[in-house]
Design a protein around this motif. Structure first.
Motif, short mmCIF file in Angstrom:
data_model
loop_
_atom_site.label_atom_id
_atom_site.label_comp_id
_atom_site.label_asym_id
_atom_site.label_seq_id
_atom_site.Cartn_x
_atom_site.Cartn_y
_atom_site.Cartn_z
N SER A 174 69.99 9.33 60.87
CA SER A 174 70.66 10.41 60.27
C SER A 174 72.09 9.89 60.45
O SER A 174 72.61 8.85 61.09
CB SER A 174 70.42 11.56 61.21
OG SER A 174 70.66 11.43 62.33
N GLU A 175 72.74 10.72 60.28
CA GLU A 175 74.50 10.62 60.61
C GLU A 175 74.67 10.45 62.04
O GLU A 175 75.51 9.92 62.56
CB GLU A 175 75.41 11.38 59.93
CG GLU A 175 75.38 12.88 60.16
CD GLU A 175 74.29 13.60 58.90
OE1 GLU A 175 73.37 13.19 58.93
OE2 GLU A 175 74.96 14.47 58.33
N ASN A 176 73.61 10.93 62.95
CA ASN A 176 73.82 10.95 64.58
C ASN A 176 73.20 9.92 65.06
O ASN A 176 73.22 9.91 66.17
CB ASN A 176 73.38 12.48 64.78
CG ASN A 176 74.38 13.55 64.47
OD1 ASN A 176 75.52 13.25 64.35
ND2 ASN A 176 73.80 14.46 64.02
N ASN A 192 75.70 9.45 67.85
CA ASN A 192 77.08 9.53 67.25
C ASN A 192 77.54 8.17 67.05
O ASN A 192 78.71 7.89 67.84
CB ASN A 192 77.86 10.26 68.40
CG ASN A 192 77.26 11.66 68.77
OD1 ASN A 192 76.65 12.33 67.79
ND2 ASN A 192 77.02 12.03 69.75
N LEU A 216 78.55 6.94 64.15
CA LEU A 216 79.57 6.84 63.04
C LEU A 216 81.11 7.10 63.27
O LEU A 216 81.35 8.12 63.92
CB LEU A 216 79.13 7.77 61.83
CG LEU A 216 77.87 7.13 61.06
CD1 LEU A 216 77.44 8.02 59.83
CD2 LEU A 216 78.32 5.58 60.38
N ASN A 227 84.90 8.54 63.13
CA ASN A 227 85.35 9.95 62.68
C ASN A 227 86.80 9.69 62.49
O ASN A 227 87.45 10.22 63.30
CB ASN A 227 84.98 11.05 63.21
CG ASN A 227 85.15 12.38 62.61
OD1 ASN A 227 85.68 12.40 61.60
ND2 ASN A 227 85.10 13.51 63.21
N LYS A 263 73.82 4.97 51.78
CA LYS A 263 73.34 5.94 52.81
C LYS A 263 74.63 6.40 53.62
O LYS A 263 74.76 7.65 53.87
CB LYS A 263 72.27 5.33 53.77
CG LYS A 263 71.44 6.45 54.50
CD LYS A 263 70.20 5.43 55.00
CE LYS A 263 69.26 6.59 55.63
NZ LYS A 263 68.11 5.90 56.01
N ILE A 264 75.53 5.38 53.80
CA ILE A 264 76.64 5.80 54.66
C ILE A 264 77.56 6.98 53.69
O ILE A 264 77.96 7.74 54.32
CB ILE A 264 77.57 4.60 54.96
CG1 ILE A 264 76.72 3.58 55.81
CG2 ILE A 264 78.88 4.91 55.53
CD1 ILE A 264 77.15 2.20 56.03
N PHE A 312 76.08 10.26 54.10
CA PHE A 312 76.53 10.75 55.41
C PHE A 312 77.81 11.37 55.46
O PHE A 312 78.12 12.48 56.17
CB PHE A 312 76.12 9.91 56.59
CG PHE A 312 74.87 9.47 56.96
CD1 PHE A 312 73.74 10.31 56.58
CD2 PHE A 312 74.65 8.29 57.52
CE1 PHE A 312 72.59 9.96 56.78
CE2 PHE A 312 73.11 8.01 57.64
CZ PHE A 312 72.29 8.73 57.29
N TYR A 313 78.74 10.86 54.52
CA TYR A 313 80.27 11.50 54.64
C TYR A 313 80.42 12.15 53.43
O TYR A 313 81.62 12.54 53.10
CB TYR A 313 81.10 9.99 54.68
CG TYR A 313 81.37 9.41 55.92
CD1 TYR A 313 82.13 9.82 57.03
CD2 TYR A 313 80.49 8.33 56.30
CE1 TYR A 313 82.45 9.45 58.28
CE2 TYR A 313 80.64 7.68 57.51
CZ TYR A 313 81.41 8.04 58.40
OH TYR A 313 81.86 7.41 59.60
#
Ligand code: SF4
Length: 407
Positions: A337-339, A356, A358, A360, A385-386, A389-390
């Motif tokens: 997941s993004e996390n 965490n 990724l 920011n 996918k990336i 997530f953004y």
């Protein structure tokens, strides 16, 4: 270069297309990275990555064999290449693996019969395995996917052996290719495998003083039958597994040259160490050179995809790790997941979970790449996918159109 027919699902709409545009329009020696900007995300992809000649050749032979032989049992000696996506797909299509990458038996040879097909992987295989297959009367020529760049190393080794050099093989002792290289000598040439510069230094003690104790214990399982440190270090030649780190290979060759000079002096040094270039393959060199083009960019995070047992992929990870945060993943599926991400720790040889992961920031620079056995489609799914997530939508047609404007 030869055109190979591979399953289309290994290709990708965007990344394969950009790669092709660059191949058609640029010099082979242009190592600048490809940049894809999507909203606040920049993706930098090294010029060279993904399926190499030997991998494409091996994959093409495998799928052709499956298609042409629906009634036959098809075995692979071990993984065809070190990529789980490809190996799993072959398994799904009914191909059975005889051995694990470390040589452990999965299916014993006595289950294999004359009427079966045995495919030899891109790394090649040992003389012992070849002799079993031939004794069973199984035809090997059409199903031997040994990469020509691996065969080239074997030829180099045998040429040096003819001139009475003892062969030092710089490679990973557990890797199929290094085992095959060690095995594929015409005669019992004295030979020994060393993994890295640390082991080269250990070996140098025995070169300088053959009476040093514990040679057999220190290099257990790494040297040829009847190896004798007292007489087998008078002439040495170094060959390499094709996928080692170029700098380390150079360091090792230079180190042994100095050791032989120390022992025999400068005057007749050519009689004691073969003056040869390394035996890394073109793909290893190009992939490592092009990833180094990115080290001066402000990369926030790198993702390198490939099998965890893939030597060439691990070298790319080693290069990236020196300069920026890097995750070694087997596919985009590891971005849970993004996390949360699951990634491979090369030192501990285990998968780890990182939370965490990724960045920011207003603008984020990613490096994405894969080893010589990574399909473009995996890299593209990683990029998608990336972006997801953004919350950055991708317009692939527009990216390709803009990219073409450069030419
Ligand atoms: S990495 Fe090099 S030696 Fe290995 S299969 Fe590819 S081209 Fe051949």
């Amino acid at each position: 270069m030869k055109h190979f027919v591979l399953p289309t699902y290994y290709d990708s709409e965007l990344i394969s297309e950009l790669k092709e545009i660059r191949t058609k329009n640029e010099k082979r020696t242009d190592y600048s990275p490809t940049k894809i900007s999507i909203g606040k995300l920049n993706f930098f992809i090294p010029k060279y990555f993904g399926f190499c000649f030997g991998v494409k050749n091996a994959i093409e032979i495998c799928y052709k064999t499956i298609q042409e032989n629906p009634q036959k049992k098809i075995y692979l000696i071990s993984e065809i290449i070190h990529n789980p996506n490809v190996n799993n797909d072959l398994k799904k299509k009914g191909v059975k693996f005889l051995q694990k990458s470390n040589g452990e038996t999965i299916i014993p040879w006595n289950k294999v019969t004359k009427n079966d097909i045995v495919i030899i992987p891109a790394f090649g295989t040992t003389k012992e395995n070849m002799s079993i297959i031939q004794k069973k009367g199984i035809e090997t020529k059409s199903y031997d996917t040994t990469c020509p760049f691996v065969t080239k190393v074997w030829n180099r080794g045998n040429d040096l052996a003819k001139k009475d050099y003892t062969i030092l093989i710089h490679g990973k002792p557990e890797h199929e290719e290094t085992k095959a290289t060690f095995s594929n000598f015409k005669h019992n040439t004295p030979r020994i495998i060393i993994k890295n510069i640390k082991e080269a230094k250990l070996l140098s003690k025995y070169i300088l003083n053959p009476n040093e104790p514990d040679f057999k214990k220190t290099f257990k399982g790494r040297f040829s039958k009847k190896f004798n440190p007292k007489k087998d270090f008078q002439k040495i030649g170094v060959i390499n597994q094709t996928t080692m780190l170029a700098e380390e290979t150079q360091e090792i060759s230079y180190f042994f040259e100095q050791i032989m000079k120390k022992k025999y002096g400068n005057t007749h040094i050519k009689n004691h160490i073969a003056n040869t270039r390394d035996t890394l393959c073109y793909a290893t060199n190009e992939n490592q050179t092009s990833i180094k083009e990115l080290i001066n960019l402000n990369i926030d995070l790198a993702f390198i995809t490939g099998g965890y047992n893939s030597s060439n992929t691990s070298q790319l990870v080693k290069i990236c790790e020196k300069y920026f945060g890097t995750y070694f993943i087997s596919s985009e599926k590891k971005l849970i997941s993004e996390n949360e991400i699951i990634h491979f720790d090369m030192k501990k040889k285990i998968e780890k979970i990182q939370k965490n992961y990724l960045p920011n920031k207003k603008v984020i620079n990613f490096l994405i790449s894969g080893g010589a056995s990574c399909p473009d489609s995996v890299l593209e799914r990683l990029l998608e996918k990336i972006c997801k997530f953004y919350n950055q939508p991708i317009n692939k047609k527009k990216i390709i159109k803009n990219f073409l404007l450069k030419y």
